[in-house]
Structures are given as C-alpha cells and as structure tokens.
Design a protein around this motif. Sequence first.
Motif, PDB file in Angstrom:
ATOM      1  N   GLY A 135       1.802   5.679   7.041  1.00  0.00           N
ATOM      2  CA  GLY A 135       1.022   6.715   6.376  1.00  0.00           C
ATOM      3  C   GLY A 135       1.331   8.098   6.915  1.00  0.00           C
ATOM      4  N   LEU A 136       1.444   8.214   8.222  1.00  0.00           N
ATOM      5  CA  LEU A 136       1.758   9.499   8.839  1.00  0.00           C
ATOM      6  C   LEU A 136       3.155   9.972   8.453  1.00  0.00           C
ATOM      7  N   LEU A 137       4.109   9.047   8.423  1.00  0.00           N
ATOM      8  CA  LEU A 137       5.479   9.386   8.024  1.00  0.00           C
ATOM      9  C   LEU A 137       5.512   9.877   6.585  1.00  0.00           C
ATOM     10  N   TYR A 138       4.750   9.221   5.705  1.00  0.00           N
ATOM     11  CA  TYR A 138       4.719   9.637   4.296  1.00  0.00           C
ATOM     12  C   TYR A 138       4.199  11.068   4.178  1.00  0.00           C
ATOM     13  N   PHE A 174       4.284  13.485   6.447  1.00  0.00           N
ATOM     14  CA  PHE A 174       5.265  14.430   6.970  1.00  0.00           C
ATOM     15  C   PHE A 174       6.444  14.612   6.019  1.00  0.00           C
ATOM     16  N   VAL A 175       6.951  13.506   5.469  1.00  0.00           N
ATOM     17  CA  VAL A 175       8.105  13.580   4.572  1.00  0.00           C
ATOM     18  C   VAL A 175       7.751  14.354   3.308  1.00  0.00           C
ATOM     19  N   MET A 176       6.630  13.997   2.673  1.00  0.00           N
ATOM     20  CA  MET A 176       6.247  14.676   1.434  1.00  0.00           C
ATOM     21  C   MET A 176       5.856  16.126   1.701  1.00  0.00           C
ATOM     22  N   GLY A 177       5.282  16.399   2.874  1.00  0.00           N
ATOM     23  CA  GLY A 177       4.999  17.784   3.236  1.00  0.00           C
ATOM     24  C   GLY A 177       6.280  18.589   3.344  1.00  0.00           C
ATOM     25  N   LEU A 188       0.825  -1.203   0.000  1.00  0.00           N
ATOM     26  CA  LEU A 188       0.000   0.000   0.000  1.00  0.00           C
ATOM     27  C   LEU A 188       0.860   1.256   0.000  1.00  0.00           C
ATOM     28  N   THR A 189       2.001   1.200   0.688  1.00  0.00           N
ATOM     29  CA  THR A 189       2.921   2.342   0.684  1.00  0.00           C
ATOM     30  C   THR A 189       3.495   2.568  -0.707  1.00  0.00           C
TER      31      THR A 189
END
Length: 217
Positions: free
Chosen positions: A145-148, A150-153, A106-107
């Motif tokens: 999901g939360l890490l993704y 934050f990183v993309m933000g 899913l990631t």
Amino acid sequence: LIPIDQFDTALRLLASHYVSQGLILYKDIGIVYPPGMAWMFGLLIPFGSIAQYNALSATAFLIISLVVCRFWGKVVKQNTVSMAFLFLALATFVRYIPSEPFSLLLTVLLCVVHMYYLEHQQSKALLVSLGLTSAALAFFRWDTGLLYIFVMGGVAIFQSVLSRTLKKDMYISLLAIFAGYLMAISLLFFVFSGQNIVDQVYNFIITIPTQVILPFR
C-alpha cells in the motif's frame, strides 16, 4: 480452493489458530507479516480447521475477484466473455502465488478502482471505496500500500510537471487512498499501543524483513 503454501500461508494459519486461543500476535507469537489474515481467520473461525480456513480464503478470493472484474469491465468496456477470462487469469495467478492471495487481489482492486475513478467517474462513493481498499491493504500488506502511494504520487507530480497543470482528480484520489491507509495504520498503532507491543511489532514486521530476510534472499 486456494492451496496452502508450506511456509507463508501455513505460518499465518498457525498464527490465526493461536489468536483464536487468546494469544497475542507479536508478543506470544512471532510472525513477520501484518496481522490481517491471522486476525481475520482467528476471529471469524475460532479453532477452525485447515478446510474451513481454505473455504474462507476461497470465498474472499471469489468476492474480491468479482469486484475486480466488475470495475475492470467498466474501465475497458469489455464484454462478459472477457470478464470471464480475466477471472480465470486471476484464479490462475493466485493458484501459483498462494501465500499472498489477499494482498495481491486488494492491490489489483485498488488499481482498477483508481483507474475507473480517473477515467470515467469522479464520485464520492469511489473515493470512499479507494480509502477502504487502501485501509484493508494496510492490514494485509502494509508495504504494498505504501509503495502504491509513493509510485502514484510520483506519477502525479511527473504528469503535472510535463503538462504544467495540476491534475486535480489524481491528487484528490491519492489523498483518499493515503487517508484510508493512514487511518488503518493509526488504528493498528492504537491497538498495539494498548497491548504495549509497539516495539515488538516494529521489529517483527519491519526490522527483520528488511535487515534479515531481504539480504538473505
């Protein structure tokens, strides 16, 4: 078929077996994982065998992998042979990391759909797909999901600062991803509140992994 890991996957399957018998996750059963896999197996195959669980895992893996390959092919404009190699790589990858097949796929799916949206087609359908994929990821691996997000933000802010322009497509897509994730978390909170187990859920999937498991590892 996806192999059964002796620890993580086995515990999820055991939890799903208990769910199929009417027990409540985090109240009657203590696990440190989000409820996605246990709910999916426990509700779709009540009292199922390991072989049935394994077959369902393999089917879900096949479907998600084909979607990943489809979008990746559009992103890099590769041919069918390259897509076959990518599919085999995903199969090999999940073969040796059997405890997280759904969250890993899913990631990857979230990443390639996001790339396709940013580089090729800014459509409402893809925004909905991003939100749904992010929501599904919250059920199987909330921290990824939360890490993704934050990183993309951070990447979006960094690009905007460097170019001194607002990357509208990036922010719109991140908003869709965050909205899907937030809706899923809100739904989980609503369900757990109805079962009066919010504190137990917090302890099992946040406190124990961060304060006990991570320091031990």
